[in-house]
Enzyme design. Sequence first.
Site, PDB file in Angstrom:
ATOM      1  N   HIS A 307       0.847  -1.195   0.000  1.00 26.09           N
ATOM      2  CA  HIS A 307       0.000   0.000   0.000  1.00 26.09           C
ATOM      3  C   HIS A 307       0.878   1.239   0.000  1.00 26.09           C
ATOM      4  CE1 HIS A 307      -3.098   2.877   1.143  1.00 26.09           C
ATOM      5  NE2 HIS A 307      -3.971   1.971   0.735  1.00 26.09           N
ATOM      6  N   ASP A 364      -8.005  -4.363  -0.573  1.00 28.62           N
ATOM      7  CA  ASP A 364      -8.557  -4.809  -1.856  1.00 28.62           C
ATOM      8  C   ASP A 364      -8.478  -6.315  -2.015  1.00 28.62           C
ATOM      9  OD1 ASP A 364      -9.210  -2.277  -3.121  1.00 28.62           O
ATOM     10  OD2 ASP A 364      -7.081  -1.910  -2.858  1.00 28.62           O
TER      11      ASP A 364
END
Length: 429
Positions: A307, A364
């Site tokens: 991320h 996700d």
Amino acid sequence: MAEFAELKVNGKEYKLPIIEGTEQEKGFDISKLRAESGMITLDTGFKNTGSTQSSVTFLDGEKGILRYRGYPIEQLAEKSTFLEVAYLLIYGELPTGQELFDFKSDIKKHQLVHEDMKKILQGFPSTAHPMGVLSSLATSLTAFFPESLDPNRSAEKINLTILRLLAKIPTLVSWSFTNARGIKANYPDNNLDYVGNFMKMMFNLPTEEYEIDPIVADAMEKIFILHADHEQNCSTSTVRIVGSSHANLYASVAAGINALWGPLHGGANQKVIEMLKNIIDNGGDAKKFLDKAKDPNDPFRLMGFGHRVYKNFDPRAQILKKQADKILERLGVDEPEFEIAKHLEEAALKDEYFIERKLYPNVDFYSGIIMKAIGIPIEMFPVMFSIGRLPGWIAQWKEMRAHNEPIGRPRQIYVGATERPYVEVSDRS
Ligand code: ACO
């Protein structure tokens, strides 16, 4: 005592006031820099630029902290509901019991959508991407509520637009879903809560009553809560900047939906499922793909890992992992994608390459797995993200207007041709 940063250019000194936030984040205020020095700052992608002072959401990527209006995401996901979180983000405080009751009732009153909206929907070819459809329908709402074009109306009237958006977007999403499948649209059921109603509008069939599974509804509720705001990300900055031109709230939200459409923003969970399918299509060897991801000469990356902001762990992923495990157990789905996902997750968490670089499964990874298991088609994943992000966009738009922020208008360093005379077409070689 006021603190200043000192900037020295060609022997001349400029004092830049240091602004400190409530979480001790610091920034230099350069708002007078151009007027005083003739210079601007350059920061492509705004990686080091604060565009506003906001009190909506705090996140600390190093420590894995995400808080809405001060409340930790873990507590909100465990104890709250999506509508309560929406209220918190938009109005700044958790509602009292009465306020929450009124808010829910107000939203129920506005869930129906004008029947003419179906004509607009039916005008889309079956190949239309649901994000394009959603942003068009969000803009179309201005046609049904033309008074909303004026964003300088009373707070009460602005609030009506806020309620309409929260109420009608799930109905529109479900109608675009059923329309694309050639199935009769379902109408909202005011006896159901927000998420249950949405799930039923999506999946109810004329031939088969959709039974709301509390585990499925809970997972969807948590996905919405965890996506509700993420401070000044791409779509939220888009909503604020569009709204800063005094464009109405529907138009600003539609712009946010378009920004979210990009695979670098709202499309990452779709990429996770596509990657899992790709692994299966290529023989199902997860290790081969793990090695590809580690190969510095191969551009392949493990989708759903790492991320930009969270460098130790993504607090949202930790919450959704539990939901993903519950859903897979409950639904008993044993599609090969889920097997591969488990394999990748376990292997990457033990692998030195991923540990060293602090690459953990992100939100996700798990939201993709959950939505696939629930039966949401992958092209609809960013649409689900839009429903979740809606309260954040609204809260940030409202804050921007309340602060009376000026129109967003970045500058540039021009690097093109300097002045040159026009050349007649006959003289151009
Ligand atoms: N797979 C393999 N290696 C990776 C991955 C990955 N998913 N992510 C980062 N790395 C490696 C890089 O190759 C780099 O290695 P190096 O130091 O040997 O060169 C190192 O880890 C650091 O990577 P950066 O690209 O500098 O990290 P950055 O913070 O810029 O990238 C990003 C973050 C874009 C999310 C990245 O991890 C990635 O591409 N992940 C896959 C896509 C994805 O899941 N995106 C969704 C993000 S969540 C969201 O947007 C809501």
